[in-house]
Design an enzyme around this catalytic site. Sequence first.
Site, PDB file in Angstrom:
ATOM      1  N   GLY C 153     -22.683  -2.694 -16.556  1.00  3.40           N
ATOM      2  CA  GLY C 153     -21.989  -1.616 -17.230  1.00  3.40           C
ATOM      3  C   GLY C 153     -21.890  -1.890 -18.724  1.00  3.40           C
ATOM      4  O   GLY C 153     -22.050  -3.027 -19.183  1.00  3.40           O
ATOM      5  N   CYS C 154     -21.617  -0.857 -19.471  1.00  7.99           N
ATOM      6  CA  CYS C 154     -21.567  -0.986 -20.927  1.00  7.99           C
ATOM      7  C   CYS C 154     -20.368  -1.830 -21.363  1.00  7.99           C
ATOM      8  O   CYS C 154     -20.524  -2.794 -22.124  1.00  7.99           O
ATOM      9  CB  CYS C 154     -21.547   0.382 -21.581  1.00  7.99           C
ATOM     10  SG  CYS C 154     -20.331   1.535 -20.886  1.00  7.99           S
ATOM     11  N   TYR C 155     -19.187  -1.470 -20.891  1.00  5.47           N
ATOM     12  CA  TYR C 155     -18.014  -2.257 -21.263  1.00  5.47           C
ATOM     13  C   TYR C 155     -18.161  -3.719 -20.820  1.00  5.47           C
ATOM     14  O   TYR C 155     -17.897  -4.639 -21.615  1.00  5.47           O
ATOM     15  CB  TYR C 155     -16.748  -1.664 -20.646  1.00  5.47           C
ATOM     16  CG  TYR C 155     -16.232  -0.399 -21.277  1.00  5.47           C
ATOM     17  CD1 TYR C 155     -15.867  -0.348 -22.615  1.00  5.47           C
ATOM     18  CD2 TYR C 155     -16.062   0.755 -20.523  1.00  5.47           C
ATOM     19  CE1 TYR C 155     -15.360   0.814 -23.177  1.00  5.47           C
ATOM     20  CE2 TYR C 155     -15.549   1.923 -21.083  1.00  5.47           C
ATOM     21  CZ  TYR C 155     -15.201   1.952 -22.411  1.00  5.47           C
ATOM     22  OH  TYR C 155     -14.688   3.099 -22.967  1.00  5.47           O
ATOM     23  N   THR C 157     -20.747  -5.541 -20.465  1.00  4.88           N
ATOM     24  CA  THR C 157     -21.656  -6.258 -21.360  1.00  4.88           C
ATOM     25  C   THR C 157     -20.917  -6.734 -22.602  1.00  4.88           C
ATOM     26  O   THR C 157     -21.059  -7.883 -23.037  1.00  4.88           O
ATOM     27  CB  THR C 157     -22.836  -5.341 -21.746  1.00  4.88           C
ATOM     28  OG1 THR C 157     -23.549  -4.986 -20.554  1.00  4.88           O
ATOM     29  CG2 THR C 157     -23.776  -6.015 -22.728  1.00  4.88           C
ATOM     30  N   SER C 158     -20.109  -5.847 -23.153  1.00  3.29           N
ATOM     31  CA  SER C 158     -19.421  -6.202 -24.404  1.00  3.29           C
ATOM     32  C   SER C 158     -18.351  -7.268 -24.176  1.00  3.29           C
ATOM     33  O   SER C 158     -18.089  -8.086 -25.063  1.00  3.29           O
ATOM     34  CB  SER C 158     -18.787  -4.955 -25.029  1.00  3.29           C
ATOM     35  OG  SER C 158     -17.565  -4.602 -24.395  1.00  3.29           O
TER      36      SER C 158
END
Lengths: 350, 350, 350, 350
Positions: C153-155, C157-158
């Site tokens: 997921g994007c979050y 990853t961050s």
Amino acid sequence: MQTIPVGLVGVTGYTGMELARILAVHPSLTLTRATSRAEAGKPLKAIYPFLEGFPAGEVAITAPNAADLAASCRLVFLAVPHGAAMDYTAELLAAGLKVVDLSADFRLLDAGIYAAWYGLDHRHPALLPEAVYGLPELYAERLKTAKLTANPGCYPTSVILALAPALQNGLVATDDIVCDSKSGASGAGRKAVAPMLFCEVHDSFRAYNLGKHRHTPEIEQELSKLGGAAITVSFNPHLLPIDRGILSTIYTKLVAPMSVEDVRQLYARHYADAPWVRVLPVGKLPETRFVRGTMFCDIGLVVDPRTGRLIVVSAIDNLCRGASGQAVACANLMSGLPVNAGLNLAPMMP
Amino acid sequence: MQTIPVGLVGVTGYTGMELARILAVHPSLTLTRATSRAEAGKPLKAIYPFLEGFPAGEVAITAPNAADLAASCRLVFLAVPHGAAMDYTAELLAAGLKVVDLSADFRLLDAGIYAAWYGLDHRHPALLPEAVYGLPELYAERLKTAKLTANPGCYPTSVILALAPALQNGLVATDDIVCDSKSGASGAGRKAVAPMLFCEVHDSFRAYNLGKHRHTPEIEQELSKLGGAAITVSFNPHLLPIDRGILSTIYTKLVAPMSVEDVRQLYARHYADAPWVRVLPVGKLPETRFVRGTMFCDIGLVVDPRTGRLIVVSAIDNLCRGASGQAVACANLMSGLPVNAGLNLAPMMP
Amino acid sequence: MQTIPVGLVGVTGYTGMELARILAVHPSLTLTRATSRAEAGKPLKAIYPFLEGFPAGEVAITAPNAADLAASCRLVFLAVPHGAAMDYTAELLAAGLKVVDLSADFRLLDAGIYAAWYGLDHRHPALLPEAVYGLPELYAERLKTAKLTANPGCYPTSVILALAPALQNGLVATDDIVCDSKSGASGAGRKAVAPMLFCEVHDSFRAYNLGKHRHTPEIEQELSKLGGAAITVSFNPHLLPIDRGILSTIYTKLVAPMSVEDVRQLYARHYADAPWVRVLPVGKLPETRFVRGTMFCDIGLVVDPRTGRLIVVSAIDNLCRGASGQAVACANLMSGLPVNAGLNLAPMMP
Amino acid sequence: MQTIPVGLVGVTGYTGMELARILAVHPSLTLTRATSRAEAGKPLKAIYPFLEGFPAGEVAITAPNAADLAASCRLVFLAVPHGAAMDYTAELLAAGLKVVDLSADFRLLDAGIYAAWYGLDHRHPALLPEAVYGLPELYAERLKTAKLTANPGCYPTSVILALAPALQNGLVATDDIVCDSKSGASGAGRKAVAPMLFCEVHDSFRAYNLGKHRHTPEIEQELSKLGGAAITVSFNPHLLPIDRGILSTIYTKLVAPMSVEDVRQLYARHYADAPWVRVLPVGKLPETRFVRGTMFCDIGLVVDPRTGRLIVVSAIDNLCRGASGQAVACANLMSGLPVNAGLNLAPMMP
């Protein structure tokens, strides 16, 4: 693979930044010099933090010096203000370098017109005939042997490409052309001035310099050549609350009734071999996002039978196609590379 | 103080929302009914959370019912789509209510033109002569006795106010008018459609419906009256990545040379008694932010001697001046109130 | 040069669009199939007008069919919603294809946790152990032989990249981690819903799903592995009025005092061989624009001696690094290509 | 009706502009003086073109002069930078004027803390005890007799109002408070600096001054009073690409388990008589647009049982509630007017 070393004079503005972005991943041109008196000694990534991790980011900024540039580069991009660019150009050409000047200093063939619109006497008028106007769709052959390219302005790029087929084929009246152009804020440069602060531009829209913008004579010079007549245009810029992009809506009068399908076919044929000009299907209109970060010039065509007008809408990225990308295309041609080397860029969507 | 009870039919769009914003603090008009079949039973603040804390936020949403509206209101604002508005109007007028219709249903005097542009037969053509076009600068006197106001479109408001002085005084040719208009996204309404998603609009710009927008006949109807001639305009809208605001750049041909100072004086005299039309000093141009949230129409004037054109630039807030605020101004007049009751709004800057 | 044919299932969302953008100029992966029942028969450029002029734009959209995909591709990207992806995955794997699934269906090792957070029973739990979590910095070796990649997921990853060095080295308490994350609007997908309209997002900011976002268990699963302890995080997303970008500000407690310089060195060593993780100099903080359109994860570090906290700030492009670019990186590894093939992208500035 | 004459010292920034916007339509305070050395002689509308048409726009700008201000005003708003404000304040008080100082110069009771955070010795420490901190929800009674109001900072307003009920009632630990705050760009002021140019802020997001922002001691001073203990907070600001608005997400630890419904009731009771604090229903979270242009402080509450945290989210308009509107509220109280005179403003939506 051997690459061609190039230099960048002027690193503080958006056109310098965009050149760095493109050159950072260019397969055949390598940035070896970047100059700025104020920032000399720092690596380029200190100015452009987004370049961390790219070899271009490690280039040490130096004070501008023609001999040093000549020793380390074969071609130099000038991203300095008009007025300042002409002396650099003369000096760098004299040192044996090829030059792509992104300023307006060598775009106008007539030094008198330059003086009238820019309020400056040209100090190197003898170089004007040497400069090739860097619009590949019009001057690719001449660019291949050019030593000095006058990189086109952003607005002129959007207008000239939009009107070239209509004017060359005599479709429209040459005395009734209105250009209503809208540009993103990067076109105003990176100088810290209050009217370009975020809160002055965001969520707003304004016109400026109606009928008086300095890109007017450049547009008229090229349109006149294409139309075979002295053309005066009403050119009117506006400021968009976007980073990049120009959309020009251009109002012309058809000299004779013509269907939009026929106009579209004529445009499509005209640009059949131009990789970056995309003539849209009838019924579609350009949007700046479709060309964001690229060399594309999207053209939409509307015939309004109620008023007898052909309306041409064009969209470009003002920084890439309208400045630095076009400069790289010219440098490619001047260096014997394919025009689109390093410029096969997909639009950033969304 | 006794206030006048008013109703709002249609709460899901931006014009309904803007009416609620204005009425929430209006000293003399009190929102007593708001209708929506889908949302009936909820307080208005459930739909408009920003109204928490205002009496208007506590109004219970009801299903639309003419008898109930007639019993509880003296005037109703219709913020429903064209096509739907005409039946509501007929029913509410029959029930004895005054109506301000924000749709296009009663703007065009000629039902045939309505049918041609909107693709719908008008079901109440007998009411068309009763409707007053709700532009206070043109029709204030008739609005004072009107039972039905056809509230103007947003684009037409920006164009008609910009051209009225020039056309009434015969300054410009009536057969060569080009309007290049740019609107914020709230003008597209609040329907959930993909092309209006944030990522499709933000940081981009596009033209749409060039030469074909439905506001064209409304503009032509009013300009023709002002100019005393049948006027066909080239009207061309664009979509701005801003919430609110329309800026129209209008290109005309002067019938005789005239200085911009003289044009400006003529405009200033024309609008001397109009509290909301601000004719800017020569050299200044409008910006949408200067009118944000207000009834102002700012007008900038440029004479381009190179092309013999008078360029008029006007800016309004499309939701306030171009829709709901203007509707309230009309309601004020229809109710015997000062035109600017509740509308003395300072622009939201920045 | 022989390239590897790949397919794209799901073309209507932003992750599909971003895959198309990246694959359009990828030197070694060639898009040969794109599927959509609704759009079958059209060329891809009819959906993605920005791809006009690229071979990828000419790919004909087909209805999804495993046999056809298996005959024409070696690897398929699934850009369909969670819940739908699991069946496609099973079918495509059975047909002999490699799969990169951009949905959440194979990210959680525990089907019970999946059911609890997604409200769905997993229909192919037997495939869960086969799936490799597609974060190259953590799982590059396993990705090289993977048949199924669960793209992060994007979050997550961050957050995971931001905390990996601190947790692996025991710098911070595992029971006091707060993530305050902010994402651009493209993270919400391209479905036409009113809360994502331009006028609902622009010039505003909001929190949503505080403590309840579905990316939470994915973050906790990976952080727990890194920290060697069961970690519960307070994960709290917000919606930014930007197209692309996630910035996560992560609050931790140092287990022992440590200078920011020492933390920075530890991070820099940890990511010395990771081409896309840029640990910023002390005193610098990430900005989403510096990573726009790229695979970079920029990390800034702050030690606050007043509160004993280490604050880690990370920025990625949610669509590229947080979804489609990362999927391509995984596909590269799964195909025997260098991880960064086609992904040496310079940030779009401005 | 007799109105109270007030002056504005400092017209070039956004707080001065916002004061002008509010005073332009205030029923009881009349702007009679506006000062600026640089712009002296011009009418205020030359600086603020949006004020054309308002009496406030016609006020002639003068050079600042205490005697003149004392002769023409009863109260002065100081919208000048910290450091400069303290001398003006002393001089104007000495001349018999009431002063609302929008700078930080009189917010901190302890001159030593001022010196430590602002890098300046306080030149008028004797005035510090006279200054009332201008948060009406906390200090309304004292403000009614104040001669000098220290108008709160924008971030502190959003944080103090969000935490006051929790701290006064001992709900949360006083040693584990993290504030993640996000502000629109107008908070950075109107000085022309490159990092605040449109293209540097738009479509991007960044953190800044983590743990080091000068509003920290002001927050700690007031929270410590409310909590009855010396409180150190981790305060961390971020820059949003919006004009106006602050959203603070504040992470606390509940000292004992408590349902969100109970927390909400406690907050609602606490603010029952505060017209501008809107405690949202459980499940709703604030958005900056819902308070745009107003005095509202919207508060949303989340209890996360997984981590034992109470998360408080507050939203204000940084220019209105966080600066100039609050200054007017204080001036109202100092002048014997109702606190909300001229401040019954409906949010600008969209």
